[in-house]
Design a protein around this motif. Structure first.
Motif, PDB file in Angstrom:
ATOM      1  N   ALA A 101       0.402  -1.219  -0.063  1.00 32.55           N
ATOM      2  CA  ALA A 101      -0.245   0.158  -0.059  1.00 32.55           C
ATOM      3  C   ALA A 101       0.831   1.179  -0.097  1.00 32.55           C
ATOM      4  CB  ALA A 101      -0.864  -0.027   0.685  1.00 32.55           C
ATOM      5  N   HIS A 119      -4.652  -2.648  -3.835  1.00 30.17           N
ATOM      6  CA  HIS A 119      -4.250  -2.078  -3.108  1.00 30.17           C
ATOM      7  C   HIS A 119      -4.698  -0.211  -2.809  1.00 30.17           C
ATOM      8  CE1 HIS A 119      -4.259  -5.745   0.100  1.00 30.17           C
ATOM      9  NE2 HIS A 119      -3.317  -5.984  -0.789  1.00 30.17           N
ATOM     10  N   LEU A 120      -3.806  -0.318  -4.248  1.00 31.43           N
ATOM     11  CA  LEU A 120      -3.409   1.576  -4.383  1.00 31.43           C
ATOM     12  C   LEU A 120      -4.833   1.899  -4.695  1.00 31.43           C
ATOM     13  CD1 LEU A 120      -0.012   1.280  -4.944  1.00 31.43           C
ATOM     14  CD2 LEU A 120      -0.611   2.671  -2.774  1.00 31.43           C
TER      15      LEU A 120
END
Length: 375
Positions: free
Chosen positions: A38, A63-64
């Protein structure tokens, strides 16, 4: 601007050493990429990750895109600036995480609809959107969007999935366009079936990529099956382009992969292990939470130059882990990443000097000795 390119410097058997040139610096191969899920390698400062010898990090598209969002990262100047890492970054496509983490996913020809594991919000990921997100992040090496079935799976399912991934590879290539200084890697699929792997490799080479990944391994098939695939899969890919084995692995997985012609790898294992009290050393795994370490003044590994081994005893590392102190994860993660990079440097030197077999034999012999005798 430095164009993306790969120089193969030496081979020893199937093992290869070389340099990948990018606009943000060179990547020495074989290369191990720490995972910065992340926008951070957990428990590490970016300059500490660089100090271990890492030339490149991996960032997670899935995730990002969920948090803080790719658009927000772009507004902050891109992922390199956002996380204070000026070397190359490779981003995965999000495909694997969608399959393994997302809730209520629905797959069709166009892409995948899924609910975020963070807050339940609904998202739609396609090859085109994956390329857009990775462009917003500003990654140097972009991965095609693919579908990765968990193994074991029946051959019909694996074949259908592979062919869908090849159609998505073409769409990824089209959406990526011409981006000087940035590279796009295709991902070979096909499970553990040689004919399907060959079909996938041929399809990818027709499309044309800057590098090629062996995907769909380290997903539950076991080391023996993985090595079985690696006996032939790297040879099906172009020799003049980097070959990346995704999501691998333990030290002996990495050495076995390089022996079979792999140039790049990534895995959360060294950092995740560090946070759970596991240290990887040249003599195998050490579980620092065990009581045998509580009065031991010796370092984890007397031949290691990382801060954990240079400055702290096993007794201290045991104590801070037991006490739940943050420094425990920091020191053990640093040690593990340092050791992994030491393995990579050892292999690069051995291949260049045509002594890989001897290096590998020594690597396995030291591990077979087991940890130092308890006091």
């Amino acid at each position: 601007m430095t164009r993306f390119s790969f120089d193969l410097k030496a081979t020893d058997g199937k093992a290869r050493t070389g340099v990948i040139h990018t606009q943000r610096g060179d990547i020495r191969t074989p290369a191990f990429m720490p995972v910065g899920t992340a926008g951070t390698v957990k428990a590490m400062m970016p300059e500490s990750v660089a100090a271990t010898g890492a030339d490149i990090l991996l960032g997670n598209t899935y995730h990002l895109m969920l948090r803080p969002t790719a658009e927000r990262v772009a507004n902050m100047g891109g992922l390199h600036k956002f996380m204070n890492w000026d070397k190359p970054i490779l981003t995965d496509s999000g495909g694997f995480q969608v399959m393994s983490l997302a809730d209520l996913r629905k797959l069709n020809e166009d892409g995948v609809t899924f609910r975020s594991h963070v807050d339940g919000s609904k998202h739609y990921l396609t090859p085109e959107r994956s390329m857009e997100i990775q462009k917003l992040l500003g990654s140097d090496i972009v991965m095609c969007f693919d579908e990765c079935p968990a193994l074991p799976a029946d051959e019909k399912r694996v074949a259908e999935s592979m062919r869908l991934s090849m159609r998505w590879a073409q769409r990824s290539r089209d959406a990526f366009g011409d981006r000087p200084g940035h590279a796009l890697f295709g991902i070979q699929q096909g499970g553990v079936t040689e004919e399907l792997r060959a079909e996938s490799a041929e399809a990818l080479q027709k499309i044309g990529f800057d590098g090629y990944a062996v995907g769909g391994l380290a997903v539950g098939e076991g080391q023996e099956a993985m090595f079985g695939v690696l006996e032939y899969a790297p040879d099906q890919l172009p020799a003049d382009k980097p070959r990346y084995l995704m999501g691998v692995g333990k030290p002996d997985d990495i050495v076995g992969a390089v022996k079979r012609g792999i140039d790049m790898m990534d895995c959360v294992l060294p950092s995740r292990s560090g946070r759970t009290g596991q240290a990887w050393t040249r003599r195998g795994q050490v579980n620092i939470k065990n009581a045998r370490h509580q009065d031991d003044p010796r370092p984890l590994d007397e031949n290691c130059s990382c801060p954990a081994c240079r400055n702290y005893s096993r007794a201290y590392l045991h104590h801070v882990f037991r006490a739940g102190e943050m420094i425990s994860g920091m020191l053990l993660t640093w040690h593990n990443l340092h050791y992994y990079q030491e393995i990579m440097q050892g292999m690069r030197d051995a291949i260049a000097e045509q002594r890989f077999d001897a290096w590998e034999a020594d690597f396995h012999a030291q591990r077979a000795d087991g940890d130092i005798e308890r006091l």
